[in-house]
Design an enzyme around this catalytic site. Structure first.
Site, PDB file in Angstrom:
ATOM      1  N   CYS A   1       0.894  -1.205   0.081  1.00 37.88           N
ATOM      2  CA  CYS A   1      -0.016   0.003   0.147  1.00 37.88           C
ATOM      3  C   CYS A   1       0.869   1.342   0.172  1.00 37.88           C
ATOM      4  CB  CYS A   1      -0.826  -0.052   0.976  1.00 37.88           C
ATOM      5  SG  CYS A   1      -2.078  -1.415   1.288  1.00 37.88           S
ATOM      6  N   ALA A   2       1.714   1.474  -1.093  1.00 41.72           N
ATOM      7  CA  ALA A   2       2.637   2.398  -1.093  1.00 41.72           C
ATOM      8  C   ALA A   2       2.699   3.793  -1.003  1.00 41.72           C
ATOM      9  CB  ALA A   2       3.538   2.037  -2.562  1.00 41.72           C
TER      10      ALA A   2
ATOM     11  N   ASP B   1      -0.350   0.234  -5.285  1.00 44.10           N
ATOM     12  CA  ASP B   1      -1.279   1.083  -4.953  1.00 44.10           C
ATOM     13  C   ASP B   1      -2.455   0.917  -5.927  1.00 44.10           C
ATOM     14  OD1 ASP B   1      -1.396   3.199  -2.497  1.00 44.10           O
ATOM     15  OD2 ASP B   1      -2.621   3.845  -4.137  1.00 44.10           O
TER      16      ASP B   1
ATOM     17  N   PRO C   1       1.652   7.460  -0.012  1.00 43.53           N
ATOM     18  CA  PRO C   1       2.419   8.551  -0.669  1.00 43.53           C
ATOM     19  C   PRO C   1       3.821   8.064  -0.830  1.00 43.53           C
ATOM     20  CG  PRO C   1       2.300   9.306   1.502  1.00 43.53           C
ATOM     21  CD  PRO C   1       1.393   7.836   1.539  1.00 43.53           C
ATOM     22  N   GLY C   2       4.541   7.091  -0.383  1.00 47.26           N
ATOM     23  CA  GLY C   2       5.822   6.741  -0.986  1.00 47.26           C
ATOM     24  C   GLY C   2       7.083   6.942   0.113  1.00 47.26           C
ATOM     25  N   GLY C   3       6.781   7.393   1.296  1.00 43.66           N
ATOM     26  CA  GLY C   3       7.923   7.565   2.354  1.00 43.66           C
ATOM     27  C   GLY C   3       8.543   6.325   2.630  1.00 43.66           C
ATOM     28  N   LYS C   4       7.921   5.084   2.689  1.00 42.25           N
ATOM     29  CA  LYS C   4       8.361   4.005   3.029  1.00 42.25           C
ATOM     30  C   LYS C   4       9.120   3.227   1.676  1.00 42.25           C
ATOM     31  CE  LYS C   4       4.961   3.380   6.699  1.00 42.25           C
ATOM     32  NZ  LYS C   4       4.277   4.474   6.149  1.00 42.25           N
TER      33      LYS C   4
ATOM     34  N   CYS D   1      -1.160   3.407  11.362  1.00 45.98           N
ATOM     35  CA  CYS D   1      -0.885   4.398  12.078  1.00 45.98           C
ATOM     36  C   CYS D   1      -2.345   4.518  13.148  1.00 45.98           C
ATOM     37  CB  CYS D   1      -0.760   5.694  11.334  1.00 45.98           C
ATOM     38  SG  CYS D   1      -1.902   5.940   9.927  1.00 45.98           S
TER      39      CYS D   1
END
Length: 456
Positions: A267-268, A288, A270-273, A383
């Site tokens: 579940c990528a 995604d 917005p992409g920080g991980k 989260c």
């Protein structure tokens, strides 16, 4: 925010009668506040500059900033605001007077929590009431209540200090899961604006010095001040760092040695991980459902000079089984750990939403375990502050899925945040953790993370 109303433009109504400067901003704030509280509409969606609320998008940039500040502060302190108003109104407002209530809340937010002149807040609220046939007869009440609020706020704020700024269901769940003392600390942390954290590619100490920040135990850089847009800060254009809460950076740090391995971020956006995984040297496949969100992710990766294969689609049905050495799964959740940043969450979600999301997440975890190769790990995170989306969910999976074990997180994995490791061996952060020299620079998002290893 002082002076923002005076700088506002003067839009005109359909009858070409000039509208008082700042009035349209307050009208918009009241409408959007009602949409959040009464209709459970996400604030992020309403404030989207491309597809959000039309009235908000029609405002000038400075007026948008003021409307956004009113909404965030109003939602962040809603319990105390309503309690303070309740002390000044002798009789309950008439049934169906929700628009009147929102006018009062918007004005009280400015008087109690924003740097807006009290007189401007009162006068514009009265003007707003006079312009609405439903509220015109209450303009005298609004004037009297708000003027008294302005005079007595020094005594009223201490009097309502213990009123929680969250609905009862949320307060009760916090107390049930964390105890009264910890729940109070979490709620107090929610009342503070969150700092901005950066995940840096390298040289955290150097970037902290250059950007006047501090280095956190996670290796993130926390900014002490934000002067101007993030996009204009040193290092942004060069792709040296990206904005990411310190807690959100933890799950990718639990992936282990992944350089050269096939890794999926399921579940990528917005992409920080995704960026963290790519920076660690993995061959990343980012899934995604949203093409628009993946487009933004690709842009961010390009700025950062990182690569990942981006796939628009549903990994629940489209991804091949046993294809990855490791998987990061951060699925949709209630987001109750991000109330500092998104104070609308507790007003738009409820227990039923948490139950539905927990069920969805459990299905996703089971699917992720089928996609990872034997011996591979799935780092599951979200989260949420609610154990039904974390500890309880993992217990259910461990008791019902064959050939899977929990790999405990150790203090060596989280130096400086050892207190976030649960008895179960998972990670649980809360907004009341991570004290620094300043309350304003303390805290982090509420996150849960667990390492599940497929053993067959």
């Amino acid at each position: 925010m002082r002076g923002a109303a005076a700088r506002a433009g003067k839009p005109t109504s359909s009858s070409s009668v000039p509208v008082k400067a700042g009035l349209e901003t307050r009208r918009t704030a009241a409408k959007l506040l009602a949409a959040v509280i009464d209709r459970k509409v996400s604030l992020d969606g309403l404030l989207d500059v491309d597809n959000g609320n039309a009235a908000y998008r029609a405002l000038a940039d400075g007026d948008r900033a003021l409307a956004r500040a009113i909404l965030l502060a109003g939602l962040r302190h809603l319990g105390k605001i309503e309690a303070a108003l309740g002390r000044l109104i002798d009789k309950p407002l008439p049934e169906g007077a929700r628009s009147l209530h929102m006018v009062l809340v918007v004005a009280a937010t400015q008087i109690l929590y924003l740097d807006v002149p009290d007189r401007a807040a009162v006068d514009l609220a009265v003007e707003q009431a006079n312009g609405d046939p439903r509220n015109r007869r209450f303009s005298g009440l609004i004037n009297a209540v708000l003027r008294r609020l302005a005079r007595e706020k020094g005594a009223l704020l201490p009097a309502v200090a213990d009123v929680p700024d969250a609905p009862g269901w949320f307060v009760d769940r916090l107390k049930s899961h964390y105890g009264d003392a910890a729940a109070k600390q979490i709620l107090e942390a929610h009342g503070r604006e969150p700092p901005i954290d950066l995940t840096v590619k390298s040289d955290a100490e150097g970037w902290a010095a250059r950007l006047s920040g501090i280095v956190l135990p996670t290796g993130s850089v926390r900014l002490a001040e934000l002067n101007g847009p993030v996009s204009e800060m040193p290092g942004f254009a060069d792709g040296a760092w990206w904005v990411q809460d310190a807690a959100a950076s933890i799950p990718a740090r639990l992936m282990g040695a992944i350089a050269g391995k096939e890794v999926a971020d399921l579940c990528a956006a917005p992409g920080g991980k995704t960026a963290q995984l790519a920076q660690a040297g993995a061959n990343v496949t980012a899934y995604d459902l949203s093409a628009n969100r993946l487009k933004r992710l690709k842009y961010n990766l390009q700025r950062l000079g990182l690569q990942a294969e981006c796939r628009v689609g549903n990994f629940m049905t489209e991804a091949p089984e046993s294809s990855y050495d490791a998987i990061l799964l951060d699925p949709p959740c209630s987001s109750t750990g991000t109330v500092r940043r998104h104070p609308d969450v507790v007003w738009t979600k409820g227990p039923d939403d948490i139950a539905k999301l927990a069920d969805l997440q459990e299905k996703m975890v089971r699917r992720a375990l089928a996609l990872v190769r034997p011996g591979g790990r799935v780092v599951f995170s979200n989260c949420s502050l609610d154990p039904s989306e974390g500890e309880h969910l993992v217990d259910r999976v461990l008791s019902s899925v064959n050939a899977v074990r929990l790999e405990p997180v150790t203090p060596d994995d989280l130096p400086g945040l050892e207190g976030a490791i649960t008895r179960q061996g998972a990670v649980r952060t809360t907004p009341a953790m991570l004290e620094t020299y300043s309350p304003r620079l303390s805290g982090l998002d509420g996150f849960f993370a667990a390492i599940l290893v497929r053993t067959d």
